[in-house]
Design a protein around this motif. Structure first.
Motif, PDB file in Angstrom:
ATOM      1  N   ILE A   1       0.841  -1.205   0.000  1.00  0.00           N
ATOM      2  CA  ILE A   1       0.000   0.000   0.000  1.00  0.00           C
ATOM      3  C   ILE A   1       0.872   1.248   0.000  1.00  0.00           C
ATOM      4  O   ILE A   1       0.615   2.199  -0.747  1.00  0.00           O
ATOM      5  N   ALA A   2       1.919   1.241   0.820  1.00  0.00           N
ATOM      6  CA  ALA A   2       2.818   2.400   0.890  1.00  0.00           C
ATOM      7  C   ALA A   2       3.450   2.690  -0.463  1.00  0.00           C
ATOM      8  O   ALA A   2       3.564   3.851  -0.878  1.00  0.00           O
ATOM      9  N   SER A   3       3.852   1.638  -1.185  1.00  0.00           N
ATOM     10  CA  SER A   3       4.492   1.826  -2.493  1.00  0.00           C
ATOM     11  C   SER A   3       3.526   2.383  -3.522  1.00  0.00           C
ATOM     12  O   SER A   3       3.954   3.016  -4.498  1.00  0.00           O
ATOM     13  N   GLY A   4       2.226   2.168  -3.312  1.00  0.00           N
ATOM     14  CA  GLY A   4       1.224   2.772  -4.185  1.00  0.00           C
ATOM     15  C   GLY A   4       0.987   4.236  -3.887  1.00  0.00           C
ATOM     16  O   GLY A   4       0.475   4.982  -4.725  1.00  0.00           O
ATOM     17  N   LEU A   5       1.383   4.662  -2.685  1.00  0.00           N
ATOM     18  CA  LEU A   5       1.238   6.069  -2.294  1.00  0.00           C
ATOM     19  C   LEU A   5       2.448   6.896  -2.701  1.00  0.00           C
ATOM     20  O   LEU A   5       2.321   8.042  -3.107  1.00  0.00           O
ATOM     21  N   SER A   6       3.646   6.310  -2.569  1.00  0.00           N
ATOM     22  CA  SER A   6       4.882   7.036  -2.841  1.00  0.00           C
ATOM     23  C   SER A   6       6.036   6.048  -2.871  1.00  0.00           C
ATOM     24  O   SER A   6       5.916   4.914  -2.385  1.00  0.00           O
ATOM     25  N   GLN A   7       7.156   6.481  -3.433  1.00  0.00           N
ATOM     26  CA  GLN A   7       8.379   5.676  -3.399  1.00  0.00           C
ATOM     27  C   GLN A   7       9.353   6.183  -2.336  1.00  0.00           C
ATOM     28  O   GLN A   7      10.462   5.666  -2.217  1.00  0.00           O
ATOM     29  N   ASN A   8       8.912   7.165  -1.553  1.00  0.00           N
ATOM     30  CA  ASN A   8       9.743   7.746  -0.497  1.00  0.00           C
ATOM     31  C   ASN A   8       9.243   7.221   0.848  1.00  0.00           C
ATOM     32  O   ASN A   8       8.453   7.870   1.532  1.00  0.00           O
ATOM     33  N   ILE A   9       9.710   6.026   1.224  1.00  0.00           N
ATOM     34  CA  ILE A   9       9.121   5.273   2.333  1.00  0.00           C
ATOM     35  C   ILE A   9      10.162   5.000   3.420  1.00  0.00           C
ATOM     36  O   ILE A   9      11.297   4.632   3.131  1.00  0.00           O
ATOM     37  N   ALA A  10       9.747   5.161   4.674  1.00  0.00           N
ATOM     38  CA  ALA A  10      10.563   4.778   5.824  1.00  0.00           C
ATOM     39  C   ALA A  10       9.795   3.736   6.631  1.00  0.00           C
ATOM     40  O   ALA A  10       8.563   3.778   6.706  1.00  0.00           O
ATOM     41  N   VAL A  11      10.528   2.806   7.226  1.00  0.00           N
ATOM     42  CA  VAL A  11       9.919   1.751   8.036  1.00  0.00           C
ATOM     43  C   VAL A  11      10.578   1.718   9.406  1.00  0.00           C
ATOM     44  O   VAL A  11      11.810   1.656   9.510  1.00  0.00           O
ATOM     45  N   ILE A  12       9.767   1.766  10.465  1.00  0.00           N
ATOM     46  CA  ILE A  12      10.222   1.487  11.819  1.00  0.00           C
ATOM     47  C   ILE A  12       9.969   0.008  12.061  1.00  0.00           C
ATOM     48  O   ILE A  12       8.812  -0.426  12.145  1.00  0.00           O
ATOM     49  N   ASP A  13      11.029  -0.781  12.146  1.00  0.00           N
ATOM     50  CA  ASP A  13      10.920  -2.238  12.218  1.00  0.00           C
ATOM     51  C   ASP A  13      11.197  -2.707  13.640  1.00  0.00           C
ATOM     52  O   ASP A  13      12.287  -2.506  14.172  1.00  0.00           O
ATOM     53  N   THR A  14      10.201  -3.348  14.254  1.00  0.00           N
ATOM     54  CA  THR A  14      10.371  -3.930  15.586  1.00  0.00           C
ATOM     55  C   THR A  14      10.359  -5.450  15.523  1.00  0.00           C
ATOM     56  O   THR A  14      10.337  -6.108  16.562  1.00  0.00           O
ATOM     57  N   GLU A  15      10.341  -5.992  14.316  1.00  0.00           N
ATOM     58  CA  GLU A  15      10.165  -7.430  14.116  1.00  0.00           C
ATOM     59  C   GLU A  15      11.473  -8.116  13.715  1.00  0.00           C
ATOM     60  O   GLU A  15      11.481  -9.026  12.895  1.00  0.00           O
TER      61      GLU A  15
END
Length: 303
Positions: free
Chosen positions: A31-45
């Motif tokens: 879904i994020a990639s459909g909104l923009s290609q400028n993406i950050a992820v906070i990964d707790t997994e």
């Protein structure tokens, strides 16, 4: 005191809730990639998001402590860095992970003379409220995943005795957190996106298989359909005021809206781009040029 309500363009607040294996991380990235290609992820997994780095383009911050303040700092850092979309994967750890809210309550209670955990919430609740405020006020589109737990209610059975009854799934987070999001969807093990709450009418009560660009397109139409925020600066649009940050997504959304309203064909727009800036694509324009292109289209006499 009152004024006419106007729908303004806004940033997304989306919550994805699901059990292990339901595809929360992959769906959030799709879904994020459909909104923009400028993406950050906070990964707790433990680096699970980076397992999809061959399919999606994003930057990642892996947390080892899930103290609410760590989340707050990361959300603010993403906004300051200018990311368009921020994924929090997952928000559940801020509640019951290492150094999360529940663990903070236990620590405070153990340090107190009474050991009263109820009193400890006086210290932890304001911190959690600050995390919620950071989510709501973020300048990014924000997608948060949350783990699901089975929810029960106590009610009288056929013998008149109180017994638990399974009523569905609930997120592993503070009760009522779903109210802070525009769209809340459950993900089942078949990767169906089941909308339980939506301020976007087009998604209300929808069940969508393998959500991605299909969901993002609906959300973009809804988010960008309103007016840009009013700017008290010589009645100029925000993107023309010197010294402010440009939002290219908002500029491009308004360009599309103007082209549709004035029935400007794509090839006509390309001709204008070439004549004004000697380029064939909007992606080749600097931010200020993109804003100038929008103003030119607004003032054109195209029918």
């Amino acid at each position: 005191m009152f004024k006419k309500a106007i729908k303004s363009q806004s940033k997304l607040r989306l919550a994805l809730i699901g059990a292990s294996g339901s595809g929360k991380t992959f769906s959030a990235l799709s879904i994020a990639s459909g909104l923009s290609q400028n993406i950050a992820v906070i990964d707790t997994e433990h680096g699970s998001a980076s397992k999809y780095a061959d399919k999606f383009n994003f930057d990642v911050l892996e947390l080892s402590s899930f103290h609410p303040q760590q989340y707050i700092n990361a959300i603010q850092a993403a906004s300051n860095a200018g990311y368009e979309v921020l994924i929090i994967d997952s928000l559940s750890h801020a509640w019951m992970g290492k150094d999360g809210a529940l663990e903070q309550v236990d620590r405070i209670a153990k340090r107190s003379q009474t050991g009263n955990s109820f009193a400890a919430w006086r210290d932890v609740t304001p911190l959690h409220n600050q995390l919620v405020e950071a989510i709501v006020s973020s300048k990014c589109h924000l997608i948060a995943t949350m783990r699901a737990k089975t929810e029960y209610v106590l009610e009288a059975n056929e013998k008149g005795k109180m017994a638990p009854r399974k009523v569905g799934m609930a997120p592993v987070q503070r009760d009522g957190l779903e109210y802070e999001f525009d769209v809340v969807a459950d993900l089942d093990l078949d990767h169906n996106f089941i909308v339980s709450k939506s301020r976007c009418f087009e998604l209300s009560n929808q069940i969508i298989s393998k959500p991605g660009k299909n969901v993002a397109d609906v959300l973009k139409n809804w988010l960008y359909s309103g007016q840009t925020p009013e700017i008290q600066n010589a009645d100029k649009p925000e993107y023309l005021i010197p010294g402010i940050a440009y939002d290219r997504d908002l500029l491009n959304a308004e360009i599309e809206s103007v082209m549709k309203r004035k029935k400007i064909e794509v090839e006509q727009a390309k001709t204008v781009l070439f004549e004004l800036f000697n380029v064939r694509s909007r992606q080749q324009l600097a931010d200020e040029q993109l804003a100038q292109f929008l103003e030119y289209l607004k003032s054109s006499n195209a029918a």
